[in-house]
Design a protein around this motif. Structure first.
Motif, PDB file in Angstrom:
ATOM      1  N   THR A   1       0.831  -1.197   0.000  1.00  0.00           N
ATOM      2  CA  THR A   1       0.000   0.000   0.000  1.00  0.00           C
ATOM      3  C   THR A   1       0.872   1.255   0.000  1.00  0.00           C
ATOM      4  OG1 THR A   1      -0.158   0.325   2.405  1.00  0.00           O
ATOM      5  CG2 THR A   1      -1.669  -1.273   1.395  1.00  0.00           C
ATOM      6  N   PHE A   2       0.336   2.299  -0.626  1.00  0.00           N
ATOM      7  CA  PHE A   2       1.000   3.597  -0.661  1.00  0.00           C
ATOM      8  C   PHE A   2       0.039   4.631  -0.101  1.00  0.00           C
ATOM      9  CE2 PHE A   2       2.969   1.063  -3.945  1.00  0.00           C
ATOM     10  CZ  PHE A   2       4.324   1.361  -3.850  1.00  0.00           C
ATOM     11  N   ASP A   3       0.508   5.416   0.852  1.00  0.00           N
ATOM     12  CA  ASP A   3      -0.342   6.441   1.451  1.00  0.00           C
ATOM     13  C   ASP A   3      -0.679   7.525   0.440  1.00  0.00           C
ATOM     14  OD1 ASP A   3      -0.352   5.163   3.907  1.00  0.00           O
ATOM     15  OD2 ASP A   3      -0.088   7.043   5.000  1.00  0.00           O
ATOM     16  N   SER A   4      -1.804   8.191   0.675  1.00  0.00           N
ATOM     17  CA  SER A   4      -2.252   9.260  -0.196  1.00  0.00           C
ATOM     18  C   SER A   4      -1.859  10.615   0.391  1.00  0.00           C
ATOM     19  CB  SER A   4      -3.763   9.162  -0.403  1.00  0.00           C
ATOM     20  OG  SER A   4      -4.411   9.124   0.852  1.00  0.00           O
ATOM     21  N   TYR A   5      -2.411  11.671  -0.180  1.00  0.00           N
ATOM     22  CA  TYR A   5      -2.120  13.034   0.266  1.00  0.00           C
ATOM     23  C   TYR A   5      -2.413  13.160   1.760  1.00  0.00           C
ATOM     24  CZ  TYR A   5      -1.878  18.133  -0.259  1.00  0.00           C
ATOM     25  OH  TYR A   5      -1.532  19.458  -0.174  1.00  0.00           O
TER      26      TYR A   5
ATOM     27  N   LYS B   1      12.451  -6.545  -1.706  1.00  0.00           N
ATOM     28  CA  LYS B   1      13.074  -7.603  -0.904  1.00  0.00           C
ATOM     29  C   LYS B   1      12.094  -8.173   0.106  1.00  0.00           C
ATOM     30  CE  LYS B   1      17.736  -5.631  -1.311  1.00  0.00           C
ATOM     31  NZ  LYS B   1      18.858  -4.963  -0.584  1.00  0.00           N
ATOM     32  N   ALA B   2      11.306  -7.307   0.740  1.00  0.00           N
ATOM     33  CA  ALA B   2      10.345  -7.787   1.731  1.00  0.00           C
ATOM     34  C   ALA B   2       9.231  -8.603   1.098  1.00  0.00           C
ATOM     35  CB  ALA B   2       9.749  -6.602   2.494  1.00  0.00           C
ATOM     36  N   ALA B   3       8.917  -8.344  -0.182  1.00  0.00           N
ATOM     37  CA  ALA B   3       7.817  -9.033  -0.851  1.00  0.00           C
ATOM     38  C   ALA B   3       8.247 -10.306  -1.568  1.00  0.00           C
ATOM     39  CB  ALA B   3       7.167  -8.088  -1.856  1.00  0.00           C
ATOM     40  N   SER B   4       9.530 -10.621  -1.566  1.00  0.00           N
ATOM     41  CA  SER B   4       9.989 -11.809  -2.282  1.00  0.00           C
ATOM     42  C   SER B   4       9.463 -13.071  -1.608  1.00  0.00           C
ATOM     43  CB  SER B   4      11.526 -11.833  -2.303  1.00  0.00           C
ATOM     44  OG  SER B   4      12.027 -11.908  -0.975  1.00  0.00           O
ATOM     45  N   GLY B   5       9.043 -14.027  -2.422  1.00  0.00           N
ATOM     46  CA  GLY B   5       8.575 -15.306  -1.897  1.00  0.00           C
ATOM     47  C   GLY B   5       7.077 -15.458  -1.870  1.00  0.00           C
ATOM     48  N   TYR B   6       6.330 -14.391  -2.111  1.00  0.00           N
ATOM     49  CA  TYR B   6       4.869 -14.500  -2.114  1.00  0.00           C
ATOM     50  C   TYR B   6       4.379 -14.918  -3.498  1.00  0.00           C
ATOM     51  CZ  TYR B   6       4.460 -12.397   2.497  1.00  0.00           C
ATOM     52  OH  TYR B   6       4.532 -12.152   3.844  1.00  0.00           O
ATOM     53  N   ALA B   7       3.330 -15.731  -3.492  1.00  0.00           N
ATOM     54  CA  ALA B   7       2.783 -16.221  -4.752  1.00  0.00           C
ATOM     55  C   ALA B   7       2.091 -15.127  -5.546  1.00  0.00           C
ATOM     56  CB  ALA B   7       1.801 -17.372  -4.481  1.00  0.00           C
ATOM     57  N   ARG B   8       1.521 -14.146  -4.845  1.00  0.00           N
ATOM     58  CA  ARG B   8       0.795 -13.063  -5.520  1.00  0.00           C
ATOM     59  C   ARG B   8       1.075 -11.762  -4.788  1.00  0.00           C
ATOM     60  NH1 ARG B   8      -3.181 -12.196  -9.177  1.00  0.00           N
ATOM     61  NH2 ARG B   8      -4.735 -10.578  -8.786  1.00  0.00           N
ATOM     62  N   LEU B   9       1.332 -10.705  -5.566  1.00  0.00           N
ATOM     63  CA  LEU B   9       1.653  -9.411  -4.996  1.00  0.00           C
ATOM     64  C   LEU B   9       0.767  -8.352  -5.653  1.00  0.00           C
ATOM     65  CD1 LEU B   9       3.600  -7.888  -3.057  1.00  0.00           C
ATOM     66  CD2 LEU B   9       5.085  -7.492  -5.036  1.00  0.00           C
ATOM     67  N   VAL B  10       0.086  -7.552  -4.824  1.00  0.00           N
ATOM     68  CA  VAL B  10      -0.842  -6.519  -5.309  1.00  0.00           C
ATOM     69  C   VAL B  10      -0.394  -5.176  -4.768  1.00  0.00           C
ATOM     70  CG1 VAL B  10      -3.236  -5.703  -5.330  1.00  0.00           C
ATOM     71  CG2 VAL B  10      -2.745  -8.172  -5.376  1.00  0.00           C
ATOM     72  N   THR B  11      -0.269  -4.180  -5.635  1.00  0.00           N
ATOM     73  CA  THR B  11      -0.040  -2.809  -5.193  1.00  0.00           C
ATOM     74  C   THR B  11      -1.386  -2.100  -5.112  1.00  0.00           C
ATOM     75  OG1 THR B  11       0.370  -2.095  -7.476  1.00  0.00           O
ATOM     76  CG2 THR B  11       2.289  -2.666  -6.125  1.00  0.00           C
ATOM     77  N   TYR B  12      -1.543  -1.237  -4.112  1.00  0.00           N
ATOM     78  CA  TYR B  12      -2.862  -0.686  -3.797  1.00  0.00           C
ATOM     79  C   TYR B  12      -2.704   0.726  -3.266  1.00  0.00           C
ATOM     80  CZ  TYR B  12      -7.244  -0.247  -1.078  1.00  0.00           C
ATOM     81  OH  TYR B  12      -8.427   0.177  -0.531  1.00  0.00           O
ATOM     82  N   GLY B  13      -3.553   1.631  -3.745  1.00  0.00           N
ATOM     83  CA  GLY B  13      -3.507   2.996  -3.244  1.00  0.00           C
ATOM     84  C   GLY B  13      -4.691   3.793  -3.738  1.00  0.00           C
ATOM     85  N   SER B  14      -4.853   4.982  -3.172  1.00  0.00           N
ATOM     86  CA  SER B  14      -5.922   5.900  -3.547  1.00  0.00           C
ATOM     87  C   SER B  14      -5.318   7.262  -3.841  1.00  0.00           C
ATOM     88  CB  SER B  14      -6.947   6.012  -2.409  1.00  0.00           C
ATOM     89  OG  SER B  14      -7.912   7.010  -2.683  1.00  0.00           O
ATOM     90  N   SER B  15      -5.760   7.893  -4.935  1.00  0.00           N
ATOM     91  CA  SER B  15      -5.311   9.219  -5.329  1.00  0.00           C
ATOM     92  C   SER B  15      -3.789   9.231  -5.523  1.00  0.00           C
ATOM     93  CB  SER B  15      -5.752  10.245  -4.287  1.00  0.00           C
ATOM     94  OG  SER B  15      -5.476  11.557  -4.717  1.00  0.00           O
ATOM     95  N   MET B  16      -3.052   9.981  -4.734  1.00  0.00           N
ATOM     96  CA  MET B  16      -1.605   9.992  -4.861  1.00  0.00           C
ATOM     97  C   MET B  16      -1.019   8.612  -4.619  1.00  0.00           C
ATOM     98  SD  MET B  16       1.178  12.377  -2.852  1.00  0.00           S
ATOM     99  CE  MET B  16       1.142  11.440  -1.330  1.00  0.00           C
ATOM    100  N   GLY B  17      -1.595   7.870  -3.684  1.00  0.00           N
ATOM    101  CA  GLY B  17      -1.144   6.502  -3.450  1.00  0.00           C
ATOM    102  C   GLY B  17      -1.431   5.592  -4.627  1.00  0.00           C
TER     103      GLY B  17
END
Length: 486
Positions: free
Chosen positions: A155-159, A207-223
């Motif tokens: 996840t990425f934070d927004s404004y 590096k922290a996400a390595s090894g997972y079968a599925r990876l989703v990026t998620y955010g709102s507006s700026m995120g």
């Protein structure tokens, strides 16, 4: 008694910093030392996670040492409500889902099981505290929570209206409650993640996400912009973007006139090229807003996009979906890879009249169409369906100010300010309403109370500008009163 209370507090703080086993530790066979309390006596015991790796199994992501960070007990600061500050045209942090979705989801007390082995249960509060900070700089922070899930969400934070990096991140409570592994990227300033150290932060995420079968990026507006821009960098399987921007660079998005304070920001050339077409995108936006529609069209020209178009949902798409009871469904279905956007769109249309954000967007559309009485009736309805939230009163006050009804506007903004004493946009509009009604001393008191709280440089500049303007008006008023009295 005082001595016992002090001892209990000291022990409690030590446990707060202590690492406890997560589901990944059962793969690694780590040894842990824990403390437990029974009948007022603290005991200490050691245990080892016995499970070993099977031949050919993928290794679990590496856990990093824990770092203590503050979780604000003040929910007005930790979870500011999601809305657009219509006066300044700058949205406040969009994290309403942490408050609304968190309330709706019942807590499941069952222990998860994987391949016949029970995984220790933990509560949401514990899951929020025990996060591993894997990267920290002046303006960026990356924290990780490895849980019992095959998928991981970045996840990425927004404004944000605060530069506090230790605030609760976007979606943090939701993923903790649903026990989904999550990596949270928190911004200290609103530059759409065009920071000099973005490579180091994204490398820590990858590096922290390595090894997972599925990876989703998620955010709102700026995120959401960051979720699209960095999806390929972190190796994402898909991206979920709510009301994203294609770019804030005026050369690439000349139609974007929101957030005027960020137009002067430096845009890094390495983050200004075309978006990667390798990662598919689930895109939720409001096609009735011209800027939102144009951003979506430009994103769709460079990426493979599935659209969830919801007219009059407004810019705060996460809050609208949460009010319709659909945000959790959308996020979980995207994580599973089984999102039916057509069905979600139909359900959103049948439930939208219970959404405060929908009614507010509708009222502003009516105002733009010169139907002021209809707009005012809808805005009053929006405030009435959730009288304990500041958003409806804030929007109603804005509309009343536009209609030159300053007395009613002041009462509405005063109600919003009482409900959100720490939200900068609400307090700024309340001060402006006091100024419009001639209460200059009251406006200065409001601004002075806000200046003592943690805010961003943009808010501080507005505070200084408004305070100077109000002092000038107050001085002019005093001179006029003195001349009339002669």
């Amino acid at each position: 008694m005082a001595r016992l209370e002090g001892r209990f507090t000291a022990v409690k703080r030590s446990i707060f910093l202590r690492q406890v086993p997560t589901p990944l530790d059962f793969h690694a066979g780590r040894t842990f030392s824990t403390q437990s309390a029974r009948f007022g006596r603290w005991t200490r015991r050691q245990f080892t996670c016995r499970r070993r790796f099977c031949a050919g199994a993928a290794r679990a992501p590496t856990l990093h040492p824990l770092e203590y960070f503050r979780v604000s007990p003040n929910r007005e600061i930790a979870l500011p409500p999601c809305f657009i500050a219509f006066s300044s045209r700058e949205p406040v942090a969009t994290s309403l889902e942490n408050a609304l979705a968190f309330k709706r989801q019942p807590h499941c007390g069952r222990s998860l099981r994987r391949e016949g082995r029970a995984i220790p249960d933990w509560n949401v509060a514990q899951g929020l505290k025990l996060l591993s900070v894997v990267y920290r700089s002046r303006h960026l922070l990356v924290k990780v929570a490895h849980r019992a899930s095959a998928a991981c969400v970045v996840t990425f934070d927004s404004y944000a209206d605060t530069n506090d990096l230790d605030r609760r991140a976007f979606g943090e409570a939701f993923f903790a409650q649903n026990r989904i592994s999550a990596i949270h990227v928190v911004n200290g300033r609103n530059r759409w993640y065009h920071e000099p150290d973005w490579r180091e932060a994204i490398d820590a995420v990858r590096k922290a996400a390595s090894g997972y079968a599925r990876l989703v990026t998620y955010g709102s507006s700026m995120g959401a912009y960051a979720a699209l821009r960095f999806a390929d960098h972190v190796g994402a399987s898909t991206a979920l973007a709510l009301s994203p921007q294609y770019s804030r660079d005026p050369r690439k998005a000349p139609f974007e006139d929101r957030w005027p304070g960020q137009r002067r920001g430096k845009w890094l050339p390495e983050l200004s090229g075309p978006l990667s077409a390798k990662v598919p995108v689930v895109l939720a936006y409001d096609p009735a807003m011209t800027s939102e529609r144009l951003h979506a069209e430009r994103i769709a020209s460079e990426m493979v996009v599935e659209r969830l178009a919801l007219p009059h949902a407004g810019h705060a798409m996460a809050a609208h979906l949460s009010e319709c009871g659909l945000l959790s469904d959308l996020v979980l279905e995207v994580i599973r890879g089984s999102a039916d956007l057509t069905a979600l769109g139909r359900r959103a249309r049948t439930r939208r009249k219970q959404s405060q954000h929908y009614l507010i967007a509708l009222s502003h559309a009516a105002h733009r169409a010169k139907r002021d009485e209809v707009a005012l009736a809808i805005a009053r309805r929006a405030a009435e369906i959730a009288p304990d939230r500041n958003l409806g009163w804030h929007s109603l006050g804005y509309l009343l100010s536009k209609l030159q009804k300053h007395g009613e506007a002041l009462a509405a903004h005063h109600k919003a300010a009482e409900l959100a004493p720490n939200v900068a946009a609400v307090q700024l509009r309340f001060a402006a309403a006091q100024q419009d009604s001639g209460d200059y001393d009251g406006a200065l008191r409001t601004l002075r109370s806000l200046s003592d709280k943690p805010t961003t440089p943009e808010v501080r500049r507005k505070l200084a500008t408004m305070a100077f303007h109000i002092r000038v008006l107050r001085g002019v008023g005093r001179v006029r009163a003195a001349l009339r009295s002669r």
